[in-house]
Enzyme design. Sequence first.
Site, PDB file in Angstrom:
ATOM      1  N   ARG A  12       0.257  -1.163   0.322  1.00 23.14           N
ATOM      2  CA  ARG A  12       0.044   0.001   0.005  1.00 23.14           C
ATOM      3  C   ARG A  12       0.557   1.103   0.290  1.00 23.14           C
ATOM      4  O   ARG A  12       0.279   2.422   0.134  1.00 23.14           O
ATOM      5  CB  ARG A  12      -1.510   0.535   1.390  1.00 23.14           C
ATOM      6  CG  ARG A  12      -1.551  -1.282   1.638  1.00 23.14           C
ATOM      7  CD  ARG A  12      -3.417  -0.512   1.972  1.00 23.14           C
ATOM      8  NE  ARG A  12      -3.084  -0.502   3.467  1.00 23.14           N
ATOM      9  CZ  ARG A  12      -3.724  -0.186   3.818  1.00 23.14           C
ATOM     10  NH1 ARG A  12      -4.863  -0.378   3.821  1.00 23.14           N
ATOM     11  NH2 ARG A  12      -3.521  -0.107   5.878  1.00 23.14           N
ATOM     12  N   ASP A  13       1.573   1.674  -0.229  1.00 23.46           N
ATOM     13  CA  ASP A  13       2.698   2.814   0.159  1.00 23.46           C
ATOM     14  C   ASP A  13       4.460   2.508  -0.909  1.00 23.46           C
ATOM     15  O   ASP A  13       5.160   3.030  -0.486  1.00 23.46           O
ATOM     16  CB  ASP A  13       2.888   2.956   1.382  1.00 23.46           C
ATOM     17  CG  ASP A  13       4.099   4.306   1.884  1.00 23.46           C
ATOM     18  OD1 ASP A  13       3.348   5.558   0.686  1.00 23.46           O
ATOM     19  OD2 ASP A  13       4.429   4.408   2.574  1.00 23.46           O
ATOM     20  N   LEU A  14       3.818   2.258  -2.273  1.00 22.40           N
ATOM     21  CA  LEU A  14       5.134   1.598  -3.667  1.00 22.40           C
ATOM     22  C   LEU A  14       5.105   2.574  -4.034  1.00 22.40           C
ATOM     23  O   LEU A  14       4.763   3.519  -4.138  1.00 22.40           O
ATOM     24  CB  LEU A  14       4.925   0.726  -4.282  1.00 22.40           C
ATOM     25  CG  LEU A  14       5.828   0.167  -5.131  1.00 22.40           C
ATOM     26  CD1 LEU A  14       7.070  -0.275  -4.016  1.00 22.40           C
ATOM     27  CD2 LEU A  14       5.647  -0.871  -6.051  1.00 22.40           C
ATOM     28  N   THR A  41       0.317   7.117   0.159  1.00 16.85           N
ATOM     29  CA  THR A  41       1.321   8.514  -0.249  1.00 16.85           C
ATOM     30  C   THR A  41       0.592   9.091  -1.748  1.00 16.85           C
ATOM     31  O   THR A  41      -0.186   8.455  -2.783  1.00 16.85           O
ATOM     32  CB  THR A  41       2.558   8.583  -1.053  1.00 16.85           C
ATOM     33  OG1 THR A  41       3.909   7.559   0.019  1.00 16.85           O
ATOM     34  CG2 THR A  41       2.814   9.691  -0.597  1.00 16.85           C
TER      35      THR A  41
END
Length: 181
Positions: A46-48, A87
């Site tokens: 969920r935050d690549l 992000t």
Amino acid sequence: MPFYLGGDLNYHLNQNGKENEKNAKFYFAQIVFALEHLHSKRIIYRDLKPLNIMLDEIGYLHIIDYGLCHVFEKDDGKDWTRGVAGTHGYEAPEMFYLKKHSFQCDYFTAGIVLFEILHKKLPWGSRVTHKKLSSSEEKERKGKYRKSLSRSARNLIERLTEPHFQHRLGWVKDPEFGDEE
């Protein structure tokens, strides 16, 4: 956590500029391999983003910062969650709109990162939106590729960043998910 002497991918993109397709393939294959490993453990990353991808001293990628991951319990039978994570500029539309999301959101962010590796910018520039695009806006979005980019690279990015997760590359139909978009 191990110390990675190569720095983060964001640093390399800023120093070297956009990568050629051969290097991008090498990086992208490692990203997909890492995501598939996490998914096999029932974890959504969920935050690549390039800041969360480190290079070791020989150029291999390592994903760091697991603070926004969601881990599914093995026995709960549920493979989706809700909530904001990630992000701005990288998150999948279903996360942005607080809809059900699962492993497919990681493929969306992988497509964004691949575009950034190849172009040194986000696909939509500083104007990040998840609203329904008009046909002219969709044409403009697809026209943001550099001219030397191969048709297969463009197609891969478009299939990964498909706004509707049911049509996105990496989506596996789940009867528990329902028809929610």
